[in-house]
Design an enzyme around this catalytic site. Sequence first.
Site, PDB file in Angstrom:
ATOM      1  N   SER A  64      35.190-120.961  37.628  1.00  0.00           N
ATOM      2  CA  SER A  64      36.115-120.859  38.764  1.00  0.00           C
ATOM      3  C   SER A  64      35.933-119.489  39.400  1.00  0.00           C
ATOM      4  O   SER A  64      35.354-118.596  38.799  1.00  0.00           O
ATOM      5  CB  SER A  64      37.557-120.999  38.274  1.00  0.00           C
ATOM      6  OG  SER A  64      37.970-119.811  37.626  1.00  0.00           O
ATOM      7  N   ASP A  65      36.429-119.317  40.607  1.00  0.00           N
ATOM      8  CA  ASP A  65      36.506-117.964  41.132  1.00  0.00           C
ATOM      9  C   ASP A  65      37.744-117.299  40.518  1.00  0.00           C
ATOM     10  O   ASP A  65      38.544-117.941  39.843  1.00  0.00           O
ATOM     11  CB  ASP A  65      36.552-117.952  42.671  1.00  0.00           C
ATOM     12  CG  ASP A  65      36.129-116.590  43.222  1.00  0.00           C
ATOM     13  OD1 ASP A  65      36.034-115.624  42.424  1.00  0.00           O
ATOM     14  OD2 ASP A  65      35.890-116.466  44.440  1.00  0.00           O
ATOM     15  N   TYR A  66      37.865-116.045  40.762  1.00  0.00           N
ATOM     16  CA  TYR A  66      38.908-115.193  40.191  1.00  0.00           C
ATOM     17  C   TYR A  66      40.310-115.784  40.398  1.00  0.00           C
ATOM     18  O   TYR A  66      40.801-115.825  41.527  1.00  0.00           O
ATOM     19  CB  TYR A  66      38.812-113.835  40.893  1.00  0.00           C
ATOM     20  CG  TYR A  66      39.435-112.686  40.173  1.00  0.00           C
ATOM     21  CD1 TYR A  66      38.651-111.775  39.476  1.00  0.00           C
ATOM     22  CD2 TYR A  66      40.805-112.484  40.189  1.00  0.00           C
ATOM     23  CE1 TYR A  66      39.222-110.701  38.825  1.00  0.00           C
ATOM     24  CE2 TYR A  66      41.380-111.421  39.541  1.00  0.00           C
ATOM     25  CZ  TYR A  66      40.585-110.526  38.855  1.00  0.00           C
ATOM     26  OH  TYR A  66      41.149-109.463  38.215  1.00  0.00           O
TER      27      TYR A  66
END
Length: 758
Positions: free
Chosen positions: A282-284
Amino acid sequence: MKKFFLFFFVLGSLSVAAQTASDTKMNTFISTLMKKMTLDEKIGQLNLVTPGGAVTGSVVSKDVESKIENGQVGGLFGITGPEKIRQAQELAVKNSRLNIPLFFGLDVIHGHKTVMPIPLGLSCSWDLELIEKSARIAAEEATADGLNWAFSPMVDIARDPRWGRIAEGSGEDPYLGSQIAKAMVRGYQGTDISKDNTLIACVKHYALYGAAEGGRDYNTVDMSKVRMYNEYLPPYKAAIEAGVGSIMSSFNVIDGIPASGNKWLLTELLRNQWGFKGLVVSDYTSINEMMNHGLGDLQAVSALSLNAGMDMDMVGEGFLTTLKKSLQQGKVTLQQIETACRRILEAKYRLGLFEDPYRYCNEERAKSVIMSDANRKAAREVAAKSFVLLKNNNQTLPLKKSGTIAVVGPLADSRRNMLGTWSVSGDFDKAVTVLEGIKSAAGPDTKILFAKGANLTNDANLAKHTNVFGMEAPMDGRSPEDMIKEAVDAAAQSDVVVAVVGEAADMTGEASSMANIDLQESQKELLKALVKTGKPIVMVLYNGRPMTLKWESDNMAAILDVWFGGTEGGNAVGDVLFGKYSPSGKLTTSFPYSVGQIPVYHSMLNTGRPYNHEEFAKFKSNYLDIPNEPLYPFGFGLSYTSYSYSDVTLSGTSLKMGQSITASVKVTNTGARDGVETVQLYIRDVVGSISRPMKELKGFKKVALKAGESQTVTFTISSNDLKFYNNALKFVNEPGDYKIFIGGNSVDVKEASFVLGK
Ligand code: NOJ
């Protein structure tokens, strides 16, 4: 001849057999390991944490050390250095129950410690070998610094310069973007991912992140599938075809569902249609952010994400803290957790971490590789080749190495801003300023005067928002009038003025959207005062996005767009200004005439009421106040010489399915200097089952031409190159009329036609 093919057939079969054997070995190893793992340990592998450092949101991860020892961490990001990474790795390998090594990721975006030009600048080189080389150098340095996972390439197509992250990608075009995506993956991953100087690349941000409404970061995306498939998805797919090891989901919604919880995106398209076998991260905190998107609480969104096909949770710890409960409640399955865990272990296995967890912790290699003379030299060349000459009246450039030059502007002597956005490992103290670059290139016979002339901005609010990570846009104590006067005085004593202006590094990049993309008023005032001196002004522009430069393009003698050139950017500016290199960069993103025109790009549709650029007409698709064309079009860039193009010669006027034709032009260097020209091929599918772009880039070639030299440049166009996704999302060829355009930019082209038969 037959023997020859037999040889390759046998060789091919052997390598497939070897691959299968090594996969079997890996699978057995991982199955044996997973049998020993508890559920908590399996979930632990899905957790990517950061102890802080270069972060782009709130730090959720706490007690990182004890979590590593408890088997609750699969990888770390945000730390560098062989020594530190060795220490962190020891916690996992010596103190955790099953001694599973961690992997170590970072935003290695444009170079590591030797910082290369920002990706948008790099793309303007249109030089795939050079781009691959810059990624190779980044991987050499990053792996010597302990890392084995780079969160790059960013391949989001972007057509809105208000979006700060346009700086991180390769511009507006899917064909060029795809070629660059592949080159970068090759550069990072090399041919053998288990070597100590290669790392896993991570293509991002899957998907469509660059199409945020209004250019506002993290904002809504809404797009037709036809546009998605034809224009926005190709670079991600290209990276996958090049063998990228991992992919990062984006923050935005797609068809209403956030990417990090979108099963169509992460499973149907990515795995089932494209056959991606690697790891999805996932992104942050993008899993957690699905709570703000309105999709439920942390447990619900974490389950949604795992169900959708996510493997690893970056920083949010939703997987770590809720998946067990979701499993007990039947909201996720053990198989889903195990599949994700297996993919993470596979990545570690392929890197060779089970064999030697300290493979990337070699202090000696770090000393010899990081910021070596060779890397700095390469960075200087890469930077010079990324610059785009937008204007050069009366051959103002190149400058003579004599007389007096006034170097002015807020970026002329600003070391702090040279590296550009996303250079988390770069040390700006080691960057060369433009003033230094000019002084060393100008030599002893040229007198250089310097005056800052203006602040980057006089807008205190904007300066505050820009200075979150340090003083990039400091406010000088002097009054704007005093500063301008100093610069005007310097100009009055000079033969030519070099005005180094533009954006601060952090006016671009993540969370740096701008509604106004003019040069800041403070700098415009400076330029206006300089114009009044009557001296020729060379504007050296630092920018991470296309800017609106109408006034500048009317009033400057020359404009050299240098993006953010990185560690050696200042030297590269000196090299180009004084003619060591003739500029050869070409824009990969259109520069709008006005912000109201956005989005403006070369592959627009014709509309039912096409605009006539020669004469205004009512009830056409146009503006009352400005033209439809951008100020500087895609593919545009001047050089110190000039080129002429012959008419296009086709090998035939028709081709059948499965066949190709060739299109040739003779390109002549008509100027007095040697140069490198990027010859571009566009096509138009004139009649189709859906409306097709007015121009689509389908090829390009870089040719080096000595003064006066001609070369015939030939492109081969196969029926495959003419395929597109139709309304049913089938990738098809449609017979009919096609146009071909060849030229040095997307507007000034020579045209020919052919027919695609059945
Ligand atoms: C958020 C950014 O969107 C992404 O590009 C980056 O890789 C991660 N943060 C990690 O820093």
